[in-house]
Design an enzyme around this catalytic site. Structure first.
Site, PDB file in Angstrom:
ATOM      1  N   ILE A 181       0.870  -1.181   0.000  1.00 37.87           N
ATOM      2  CA  ILE A 181       0.000   0.000   0.000  1.00 37.87           C
ATOM      3  C   ILE A 181       0.901   1.223   0.000  1.00 37.87           C
ATOM      4  CG2 ILE A 181      -1.675   1.312   1.352  1.00 37.87           C
ATOM      5  CD1 ILE A 181      -2.816  -1.368   2.273  1.00 37.87           C
ATOM      6  N   HIS A 223      -5.694  -4.597 -11.130  1.00 39.34           N
ATOM      7  CA  HIS A 223      -6.323  -5.219  -9.963  1.00 39.34           C
ATOM      8  C   HIS A 223      -7.194  -6.380 -10.446  1.00 39.34           C
ATOM      9  CE1 HIS A 223      -8.046  -5.508  -5.969  1.00 39.34           C
ATOM     10  NE2 HIS A 223      -9.231  -5.607  -6.539  1.00 39.34           N
TER      11      HIS A 223
HETATM   12  C1  GRF Z   1      -2.229 -10.243 -10.593  1.00 36.82           C
HETATM   13  O1  GRF Z   1      -3.425 -10.974 -10.476  1.00 36.82           O
HETATM   14  C2  GRF Z   1      -2.487  -8.783 -10.340  1.00 36.82           C
HETATM   15  O2  GRF Z   1      -3.711  -8.339 -10.826  1.00 36.82           O
HETATM   16  C3  GRF Z   1      -2.488  -8.744  -8.835  1.00 36.82           C
HETATM   17  O3  GRF Z   1      -1.459  -9.620  -8.439  1.00 36.82           O
HETATM   18  C4  GRF Z   1      -1.258 -10.601  -9.461  1.00 36.82           C
HETATM   19  C5  GRF Z   1       0.178 -10.499  -9.867  1.00 36.82           C
HETATM   20  O4  GRF Z   1       0.581 -11.491 -10.734  1.00 36.82           O
HETATM   21  N1  GRF Z   1      -2.340  -7.395  -8.354  1.00 36.82           N
HETATM   22  P1  GRF Z   1       2.006 -11.382 -11.482  1.00 36.82           P
HETATM   23  O5  GRF Z   1       3.056 -11.073 -10.432  1.00 36.82           O
HETATM   24  O6  GRF Z   1       1.893 -10.306 -12.508  1.00 36.82           O
HETATM   25  O7  GRF Z   1       2.211 -12.742 -12.067  1.00 36.82           O
END
Ligand code: GRF
Length: 200
Positions: free
Chosen positions: A96, A113
């Site tokens: 955060i 997200h």
């Molecule tokens: C993804 O689902 C993203 O939306 C979320 O965390 C995950 C990260 O995956 N915030 P990666 O590290 O890009 O494989």
């Protein structure tokens, strides 16, 4: 040339999708933009070695080494600012950020997200979507504001929630869409920016 910095915490699959798209679609020539650096708050982020092998600058800044969020964010900003980025992309960056950090990068800070915002801000989005009986789930690319997972929505991808879905299955279905969505949204932003620059 506009520089792009990506922040990660984990596997970095979205980062890889962004870097792959930038190479394939030749963002440098088409949009005058290039991804220059990947920064992680975790030394064991799988994506870091990969990014390094692609010739990108990499750095690790562990939040555990800082007493406060403000101190961590100040050091992170220093690392980022070395690259004078036009965009800072959060790609699975699980921290955060303080209002001061967000304000510093106002208009340049973007996140992905794993839910259809404004539904399910925060964590465990897939489990919560299943428990709520949602027929659809998805992912959202949005501008980052001081309020967690709020900010202008720049693009969304939708997937079905299937009757037998467990959170991991839904997460995998959403993630594969994230890999299409995030590069597409960034490319659109860059194109729009290049157009605006040409007119000014
Ligand atoms: C993804 O689902 C993203 O939306 C979320 O965390 C995950 C990260 O995956 N915030 P990666 O590290 O890009 O494989």
């Amino acid at each position: 040339m506009k520089n792009i910095v990506i922040l990660i915490s984990g596997g970095g699959s979205n980062m890889k999708a962004l870097v792959g798209a930038a190479q394939r679609e030749n963002w440098a020539q088409r949009h005058g933009a290039r991804i220059v650096a990947v920064i992680s708050n975790k030394a064991d982020s799988a994506g870091l070695a990969w990014a390094q092998a692609q010739g990108l600058a990499t750095a690790v800044l562990s939040h555990r080494d800082f007493a406060t969020r403000e101190a961590f964010d100040a050091q992170l900003a220093q690392l980022i600012d070395q690259h004078e980025p036009a965009l800072v992309l959060l790609a699975g960056f699980m921290r955060i950020l303080t209002p001061g950090f967000v304000a510093r990068y106002e208009g340049r800070l973007i996140n992905i997200h794993p839910s259809l915002l404004p539904a399910f801000t925060g964590l465990n989005t897939h489990q919560r979507a299943i428990e709520a009986g949602c027929a659809f789930a998805g992912a959202t690319v949005h501008r980052v504001t001081a309020e967690l997972d709020h900010g202008e929505i720049l693009g969304q991808a939708v997937v079905p929630v299937l009757p037998a879905d467990r959170p991991e299955q839904l997460a995998a279905r959403v993630l594969s869409q994230e890999h299409q969505l995030y590069p597409a949204v960034v490319a659109r932003l860059l194109a729009r920016q290049a157009q605006a620059d040409a007119l000014s």
